[in-house]
Design a protein around this motif. Structure first.
Motif, PDB file in Angstrom:
ATOM      1  N   ILE A   5      -4.633  -0.150  -7.333  1.00 23.75           N
ATOM      2  CA  ILE A   5      -3.857  -0.918  -6.551  1.00 23.75           C
ATOM      3  C   ILE A   5      -3.810  -0.898  -5.004  1.00 23.75           C
ATOM      4  O   ILE A   5      -3.950  -1.956  -4.222  1.00 23.75           O
ATOM      5  CB  ILE A   5      -2.237  -0.941  -6.919  1.00 23.75           C
ATOM      6  N   LEU A   6      -3.981   0.180  -4.423  1.00 25.25           N
ATOM      7  CA  LEU A   6      -4.051   0.510  -3.098  1.00 25.25           C
ATOM      8  C   LEU A   6      -5.425  -0.054  -2.431  1.00 25.25           C
ATOM      9  O   LEU A   6      -5.428  -0.603  -1.485  1.00 25.25           O
ATOM     10  CB  LEU A   6      -4.133   1.992  -2.535  1.00 25.25           C
ATOM     11  N   VAL A   7      -6.304   0.190  -3.320  1.00 18.33           N
ATOM     12  CA  VAL A   7      -7.781  -0.408  -2.785  1.00 18.33           C
ATOM     13  C   VAL A   7      -7.833  -1.889  -2.800  1.00 18.33           C
ATOM     14  O   VAL A   7      -8.091  -2.570  -1.822  1.00 18.33           O
ATOM     15  CB  VAL A   7      -8.909   0.162  -3.639  1.00 18.33           C
ATOM     16  N   ASP A   8      -7.056  -2.382  -3.876  1.00 18.86           N
ATOM     17  CA  ASP A   8      -6.869  -3.958  -3.891  1.00 18.86           C
ATOM     18  C   ASP A   8      -6.030  -4.618  -3.000  1.00 18.86           C
ATOM     19  O   ASP A   8      -6.593  -5.654  -2.258  1.00 18.86           O
ATOM     20  CB  ASP A   8      -6.294  -4.528  -5.362  1.00 18.86           C
ATOM     21  N   THR A   9      -5.113  -3.864  -2.426  1.00 17.15           N
ATOM     22  CA  THR A   9      -4.237  -4.237  -1.460  1.00 17.15           C
ATOM     23  C   THR A   9      -5.125  -4.304   0.052  1.00 17.15           C
ATOM     24  O   THR A   9      -4.866  -5.051   0.948  1.00 17.15           O
ATOM     25  CB  THR A   9      -3.102  -3.270  -1.133  1.00 17.15           C
ATOM     26  N   LEU A  10      -5.787  -3.147   0.460  1.00 18.91           N
ATOM     27  CA  LEU A  10      -6.374  -3.026   1.550  1.00 18.91           C
ATOM     28  C   LEU A  10      -7.743  -3.762   1.784  1.00 18.91           C
ATOM     29  O   LEU A  10      -8.244  -3.648   2.918  1.00 18.91           O
ATOM     30  CB  LEU A  10      -6.470  -1.496   1.931  1.00 18.91           C
ATOM     31  N   TYR A  11      -8.408  -3.949   0.692  1.00 15.51           N
ATOM     32  CA  TYR A  11      -9.917  -4.109   0.808  1.00 15.51           C
ATOM     33  C   TYR A  11     -10.130  -5.522   0.253  1.00 15.51           C
ATOM     34  O   TYR A  11      -9.603  -5.897  -0.942  1.00 15.51           O
ATOM     35  CB  TYR A  11     -10.896  -3.357   0.147  1.00 15.51           C
ATOM     36  N   GLY A  39      10.519   4.532   1.421  1.00 10.71           N
ATOM     37  CA  GLY A  39      11.941   3.415   1.656  1.00 10.71           C
ATOM     38  C   GLY A  39      11.676   2.286   2.636  1.00 10.71           C
ATOM     39  O   GLY A  39      12.622   1.686   3.110  1.00 10.71           O
ATOM     40  N   MET A  40      10.423   1.794   2.962  1.00  6.84           N
ATOM     41  CA  MET A  40      10.475   1.032   3.815  1.00  6.84           C
ATOM     42  C   MET A  40      10.468  -0.665   3.316  1.00  6.84           C
ATOM     43  O   MET A  40      10.566  -1.500   4.035  1.00  6.84           O
ATOM     44  CB  MET A  40       8.861   0.768   4.447  1.00  6.84           C
ATOM     45  N   ALA A  67       0.761  -1.438  -0.062  1.00  3.22           N
ATOM     46  CA  ALA A  67      -0.072   0.007  -0.091  1.00  3.22           C
ATOM     47  C   ALA A  67       0.823   1.325   0.094  1.00  3.22           C
ATOM     48  O   ALA A  67       0.598   2.324  -0.630  1.00  3.22           O
ATOM     49  CB  ALA A  67      -0.891   0.175   1.318  1.00  3.22           C
ATOM     50  N   SER A  68       1.980   1.135   0.602  1.00  3.50           N
ATOM     51  CA  SER A  68       2.900   2.312   0.756  1.00  3.50           C
ATOM     52  C   SER A  68       3.505   2.662  -0.595  1.00  3.50           C
ATOM     53  O   SER A  68       3.625   3.805  -0.990  1.00  3.50           O
ATOM     54  CB  SER A  68       4.016   2.340   1.770  1.00  3.50           C
ATOM     55  N   ASN A  69       3.813   1.581  -1.179  1.00  5.18           N
ATOM     56  CA  ASN A  69       4.200   1.885  -2.708  1.00  5.18           C
ATOM     57  C   ASN A  69       3.181   2.290  -3.698  1.00  5.18           C
ATOM     58  O   ASN A  69       3.608   3.445  -4.384  1.00  5.18           O
ATOM     59  CB  ASN A  69       4.914   0.546  -3.391  1.00  5.18           C
TER      60      ASN A  69
END
Length: 295
Positions: A157-163, A239-240, A139-141
């Motif tokens: 991508i963000l929504v797919d990752t978190l939901y 950078g994580m 999600a950070s990326n």
């Protein structure tokens, strides 16, 4: 809450002063406007005016294109109220220019779920407490990719990752494999997820006293001091990904996939502990060297 008195009706209207005071519908409509403002589809002034109508639940019944005493009076009143919308923003400088940035102070998930074609997709708990470390990295990326490109693909991508549907575990390989969700999810929901994650990210990287129970707390900021973005407008905590590899190599949680499956905060606390151990070794070595020189 903001409060507007209406003397001639002996009435008053209250509306949100911050994101935390919004209900889900208000938050999604706010996020829709925020996306349009971020992608330069509307001006800052239009953002504030449209948000005024939304939060006060007003309809535009007067044709503002036709100038008259009535339209002038309506325009003046709306403008005066719209100035209260400044409470949702802060001002940042970049070079010799100033920019209006949405205040990311709310780590409550205002969109706990959404429904597409009869299927409910559930998101993370407040402050990302239910997220795995792998989800957080992915999600950070996506967060930073969207900031850099403003392409809606990265919000998908963000929504797919978190939901995901209830009972379905996060799988990095299944991300970007839900075209029906991408098409049918409103931009207000997508950008609302972005704002929520960005707020949580900012809360994490600036958290000096994360409570871990028993009256103990850890300082998460030590993990991010070398990752300050050069761009003052950029989201914090870049950078994580390299940290994931470092922890996986240590073997404390197992291989890479096992590390990614761990709870986000378990991994962050472990990283702080390891950081503190290294710093202690450095201090001890420096103290020993100083003692030897003195002797």
């Amino acid at each position: 809450m903001h409060k507007i008195e209406i003397p001639h009706e002996n009435n008053s209207i209250e509306f949100p002063e911050s994101i935390s005071e919004m209900n889900t519908d208000q938050y999604i409509m706010f996020s829709d406007l925020a996306f349009k403002f971020t992608t330069q589809q509307i001006s800052y002034g239009e953002f504030k005016v449209q948000l005024t109508y939304i939060l006060l639940n007003l309809e535009r019944k007067v044709d503002m294109a036709i100038e008259s005493e009535k339209t002038n009076r309506v325009a003046e009143n709306v403008y005066r109220v719209s100035e209260l919308m400044e409470s949702f923003f802060r001002t940042e400088s970049k070079g010799d220019k100033k920019f209006k940035i949405i205040k990311l102070e709310d780590i409550i998930n205002h969109i706990p779920f959404f429904t597409i074609s009869g299927t409910k997709y559930y998101g993370p708990k407040d402050a990302l407490t239910s997220c795995s470390f792998g989800q957080y990295i992915q999600a950070s990326n996506a967060l930073h990719d969207f900031y850099n490109t403003k392409e809606e693909y990265h919000l998908n991508i963000l929504v797919d990752t978190l939901y995901r549907p209830k009972g379905e575990e996060f799988n990095n390989e299944s991300v970007d494999d839900r075209p029906d969700v991408h098409v049918n999810t409103s931009i207000g929901v997508k950008y609302g997820v972005y704002l929520f994650f960005a707020a949580c990210q900012e809360w994490i990287v600036t958290n000096k006293k994360l409570s871990i129970g028993g009256g103990n707390a850890v300082d998460l900021t030590v993990l991010f001091k070398s990752n300050k973005p050069k761009d003052p407008l950029a989201p914090k905590g870049i950078g994580m990904l390299s940290a994931l590899y470092a922890i996986a190599e240590s073997g404390v949680f197992g291989a890479m996939d096992k590390t990614a499956d761990q709870n986000l905060y378990d991994v962050l606390v472990y990283m702080v502990e390891k950081h503190n151990e290294v710093e202690k070794i450095k201090r001890d070595a420096k103290r020993k060297k100083s003692t030897n020189v003195s002797g």
